[in-house]
Design a protein around this motif. Structure first.
Motif, PDB file in Angstrom:
ATOM      1  N   ALA A  73      66.269  11.103  80.628  1.00  0.00           N
ATOM      2  CA  ALA A  73      66.590  11.352  82.036  1.00  0.00           C
ATOM      3  C   ALA A  73      68.055  11.079  82.291  1.00  0.00           C
ATOM      4  O   ALA A  73      68.687  10.312  81.576  1.00  0.00           O
ATOM      5  CB  ALA A  73      65.730  10.461  82.934  1.00  0.00           C
ATOM      6  N   ARG A  74      68.556  11.729  83.315  1.00  0.00           N
ATOM      7  CA  ARG A  74      69.951  11.536  83.702  1.00  0.00           C
ATOM      8  C   ARG A  74      70.005  11.226  85.196  1.00  0.00           C
ATOM      9  O   ARG A  74      69.319  11.859  85.996  1.00  0.00           O
ATOM     10  CB  ARG A  74      70.748  12.799  83.411  1.00  0.00           C
ATOM     11  CG  ARG A  74      72.202  12.740  83.874  1.00  0.00           C
ATOM     12  CD  ARG A  74      72.875  14.079  83.675  1.00  0.00           C
ATOM     13  NE  ARG A  74      74.228  14.072  84.207  1.00  0.00           N
ATOM     14  CZ  ARG A  74      74.992  15.150  84.310  1.00  0.00           C
ATOM     15  NH1 ARG A  74      74.529  16.322  83.896  1.00  0.00           N
ATOM     16  NH2 ARG A  74      76.201  15.055  84.798  1.00  0.00           N
ATOM     17  N   GLY A  75      70.809  10.244  85.567  1.00  0.00           N
ATOM     18  CA  GLY A  75      70.927   9.888  86.974  1.00  0.00           C
ATOM     19  C   GLY A  75      72.067  10.605  87.659  1.00  0.00           C
ATOM     20  O   GLY A  75      73.083  10.908  87.039  1.00  0.00           O
ATOM     21  N   GLY A  76      71.884  10.909  88.930  1.00  0.00           N
ATOM     22  CA  GLY A  76      72.949  11.496  89.749  1.00  0.00           C
ATOM     23  C   GLY A  76      73.039  12.995  89.711  1.00  0.00           C
ATOM     24  O   GLY A  76      73.975  13.570  90.268  1.00  0.00           O
ATOM     25  N   ASN A  77      72.085  13.682  89.073  1.00  0.00           N
ATOM     26  CA  ASN A  77      72.183  15.139  88.962  1.00  0.00           C
ATOM     27  C   ASN A  77      71.232  15.824  89.940  1.00  0.00           C
ATOM     28  O   ASN A  77      70.405  15.204  90.600  1.00  0.00           O
ATOM     29  CB  ASN A  77      71.854  15.582  87.533  1.00  0.00           C
ATOM     30  CG  ASN A  77      70.414  15.275  87.167  1.00  0.00           C
ATOM     31  OD1 ASN A  77      69.887  14.250  87.537  1.00  0.00           O
ATOM     32  ND2 ASN A  77      69.795  16.189  86.432  1.00  0.00           N
ATOM     33  N   VAL A  78      71.379  17.142  90.035  1.00  0.00           N
ATOM     34  CA  VAL A  78      70.527  17.991  90.871  1.00  0.00           C
ATOM     35  C   VAL A  78      69.783  18.947  89.958  1.00  0.00           C
ATOM     36  O   VAL A  78      70.376  19.570  89.077  1.00  0.00           O
ATOM     37  CB  VAL A  78      71.349  18.791  91.908  1.00  0.00           C
ATOM     38  CG1 VAL A  78      70.476  19.803  92.639  1.00  0.00           C
ATOM     39  CG2 VAL A  78      71.999  17.830  92.910  1.00  0.00           C
ATOM     40  N   GLN A  79      68.471  19.078  90.147  1.00  0.00           N
ATOM     41  CA  GLN A  79      67.664  20.005  89.359  1.00  0.00           C
ATOM     42  C   GLN A  79      66.972  20.997  90.277  1.00  0.00           C
ATOM     43  O   GLN A  79      66.674  20.693  91.437  1.00  0.00           O
ATOM     44  CB  GLN A  79      66.630  19.246  88.527  1.00  0.00           C
ATOM     45  CG  GLN A  79      67.236  18.410  87.421  1.00  0.00           C
ATOM     46  CD  GLN A  79      66.190  17.867  86.463  1.00  0.00           C
ATOM     47  OE1 GLN A  79      65.032  18.228  86.530  1.00  0.00           O
ATOM     48  NE2 GLN A  79      66.618  16.986  85.577  1.00  0.00           N
ATOM     49  N   LEU A  80      66.721  22.175  89.724  1.00  0.00           N
ATOM     50  CA  LEU A  80      66.040  23.224  90.487  1.00  0.00           C
ATOM     51  C   LEU A  80      64.542  23.175  90.247  1.00  0.00           C
ATOM     52  O   LEU A  80      64.085  23.022  89.112  1.00  0.00           O
ATOM     53  CB  LEU A  80      66.573  24.599  90.079  1.00  0.00           C
ATOM     54  CG  LEU A  80      68.022  24.914  90.466  1.00  0.00           C
ATOM     55  CD1 LEU A  80      68.379  26.319  89.990  1.00  0.00           C
ATOM     56  CD2 LEU A  80      68.221  24.810  91.965  1.00  0.00           C
ATOM     57  N   TYR A  81      63.787  23.316  91.338  1.00  0.00           N
ATOM     58  CA  TYR A  81      62.334  23.410  91.269  1.00  0.00           C
ATOM     59  C   TYR A  81      61.885  24.605  92.098  1.00  0.00           C
ATOM     60  O   TYR A  81      62.561  25.012  93.062  1.00  0.00           O
ATOM     61  CB  TYR A  81      61.673  22.144  91.828  1.00  0.00           C
ATOM     62  CG  TYR A  81      61.821  20.934  90.944  1.00  0.00           C
ATOM     63  CD1 TYR A  81      60.815  20.587  90.048  1.00  0.00           C
ATOM     64  CD2 TYR A  81      62.970  20.150  90.993  1.00  0.00           C
ATOM     65  CE1 TYR A  81      60.956  19.473  89.229  1.00  0.00           C
ATOM     66  CE2 TYR A  81      63.113  19.046  90.185  1.00  0.00           C
ATOM     67  CZ  TYR A  81      62.109  18.705  89.300  1.00  0.00           C
ATOM     68  OH  TYR A  81      62.245  17.616  88.495  1.00  0.00           O
ATOM     69  N   LEU A  82      60.765  25.182  91.702  1.00  0.00           N
ATOM     70  CA  LEU A  82      60.163  26.201  92.547  1.00  0.00           C
ATOM     71  C   LEU A  82      59.702  25.549  93.845  1.00  0.00           C
ATOM     72  O   LEU A  82      59.257  24.402  93.858  1.00  0.00           O
ATOM     73  CB  LEU A  82      58.964  26.854  91.849  1.00  0.00           C
ATOM     74  CG  LEU A  82      59.262  27.651  90.572  1.00  0.00           C
ATOM     75  CD1 LEU A  82      57.963  28.172  89.985  1.00  0.00           C
ATOM     76  CD2 LEU A  82      60.221  28.801  90.857  1.00  0.00           C
ATOM     77  N   GLY A  83      59.807  26.279  94.956  1.00  0.00           N
ATOM     78  CA  GLY A  83      59.366  25.735  96.234  1.00  0.00           C
ATOM     79  C   GLY A  83      57.917  25.296  96.197  1.00  0.00           C
ATOM     80  O   GLY A  83      57.546  24.283  96.784  1.00  0.00           O
ATOM     81  N   SER A  84      57.073  26.048  95.460  1.00  0.00           N
ATOM     82  CA  SER A  84      55.655  25.720  95.382  1.00  0.00           C
ATOM     83  C   SER A  84      55.414  24.410  94.635  1.00  0.00           C
ATOM     84  O   SER A  84      54.388  23.750  94.834  1.00  0.00           O
ATOM     85  CB  SER A  84      54.898  26.858  94.678  1.00  0.00           C
ATOM     86  OG  SER A  84      55.419  27.059  93.370  1.00  0.00           O
TER      87      SER A  84
END
Length: 384
Positions: A28-39
């Motif tokens: 895991a990495r702290g401070g980042n942004v990841q993309l997820y499907l809205g669902s």
């Protein structure tokens, strides 16, 4: 909510004397942004959601401790791993020496299943974390300038899955030694519905326990809160309505009291006749005491005061209470009554002898004078 995510293993698998596979992984990495499907995160109205993972949450003591001992699986189990399914699903486990490595969380892994080790050596090398976390929807910008739609917190790991293709893509696989994490792209081959762990929560609805997904629990909680708010507003409105009714009732009661008071002031015909007679008698007596006193427009008390003042002088009544003035008026009225009736005056003063000592003659004379006065009065009435 439950999620699956990517991780990286550094270096190749090291075999033990018993044939187990040992690897080290940045998970895991702290401070980042990841993309997820809205669902995946309960926002079905959005195709993708940018989720921020603050360092303060990723490296929280409880979050770090939750990695130790979680099982390693081949692909993601539909409902995660529990004590009931561990024996059938686990092919290894994460060790206890979980630590922070710069901006990453690093864990040791032991692969105990021969088929799983062979699958990795044959090319099934990408990894994906299965974990639960809380999602708070809030727009913002990270300290590094990345925009986000939600914040992830309270991480708790469930398992590590060896998969053909992880969320992060082919560059994040066993043995690639990658330090770059970046925002995870969503590929057309990725199937989040197969990687997402669905867990059930028990929610009580009208006293009945119901098992629903995390997303369903969120929806139910939202609806229950809206219902509670509506009930609260209804109670407030009812209280205001009852208060208004009470105020109106008090106003009507006051009006009724005023009407009753006015009715009490209204005199009957008999009362009016009695009052007129008493007024006429007072004016008549006042005239017999002091003929020049003007009574028009004066109250009864004012008439008595004016008569006493006219007869005895202002000094007599100066500073005296009404009771005193009324008593003096009554005395004057009695005196006037005696003066007006000669016979009564003689009787009151005592019958006096005439020069010849004839008491009878004096009484007869007084009686005669009274009758003559009455006759004169009747004549005056006839003339009027």
């Amino acid at each position: 909510m439950q999620f699956t995510d990517k991780l990286t293993l550094d270096g190749a698998i090291r075999r033990t004397a018993d044939g187990y596979g040992v690897v080290s992984a940045k998970v895991a990495r702290g401070g980042n942004v990841q993309l997820y499907l809205g669902s995946e995160v309960g926002m079905n109205d959005k195709a993708t959601v940018r989720v921020y993972r603050p360092e303060s949450e990723v490296f929280k003591k409880d979050a770090i401790a939750s990695y130790a001992g979680v099982p390693v699986t081949i692909n993601h189990p539909k409902n995660g791993v529990s004590a009931d399914t561990w024996k059938d699903l686990a092919v290894g486990e994460v060790g206890d020496d979980v630590l922070r490595d710069g901006e990453f969380v690093r864990v040791p892994m032991m692969l105990r299943d021969a088929k799983a080790i062979k699958a990795v050596e044959d090319g099934k090398r990408e990894l994906s974390m299965g974990y639960s976390a809380e999602i708070t929807f809030a727009d913002g910008v990270t300290p590094t300038g990345e925009t986000f739609d939600a914040i992830m917190s309270d991480f708790k790991m469930n398992h590590v899955a060896i998969v053909d293709q992880a969320r992060g893509g082919a560059e994040l696989r066993i043995g690639d030694g990658a330090d770059k994490w970046g925002a995870a792209p969503i590929t057309t081959d990725h199937k989040p519905e197969e990687e997402k762990i669905m867990t059930l929560k028990t929610v009580t609805v009208d006293g009945i326990p119901v098992e629903v997904t995390d997303q369903g629990a969120t929806v139910i909680a939202t609806l229950q809160q809206r219902l509670a708010d509506a009930n609260s507003k209804m109670s407030t409105a009812d209280a205001a309505h009852l208060s208004a009714i009470a105020a109106k009732d008090a106003e009507l009661a006051k009006k009724d009291a005023e009407v009753d008071a006015l009715k009490a002031k209204v005199l009957s015909d008999a009362d009016i006749d009695k009052r007129v007679q008493e007024r006429a008698d007072l004016i008549s007596v006042a005239g017999s005491i002091a003929k020049d006193v003007k009574t028009a427009g004066l109250s009864d008390a004012a008439i008595r005061k004016a008569v006493v003042a006219a007869k005895l002088g202002d000094a007599v009544i100066a500073g005296k209470p009404d009771a005193y003035i009324d008593a003096r008026f009554d005395i004057l009225a009695e005196d006037a009554k005696k003066t007006a009736d000669p016979f009564a005056r003689v009787v009151a003063d005592g019958v006096q002898q005439n020069d010849g000592g004839d008491y009878r003659a004096a009484a007869e004379k007084a009686k005669h004078d009274r009758n003559r006065s009455l006759a004169d009065a009747w004549k005056g009435t006839d003339a009027a």
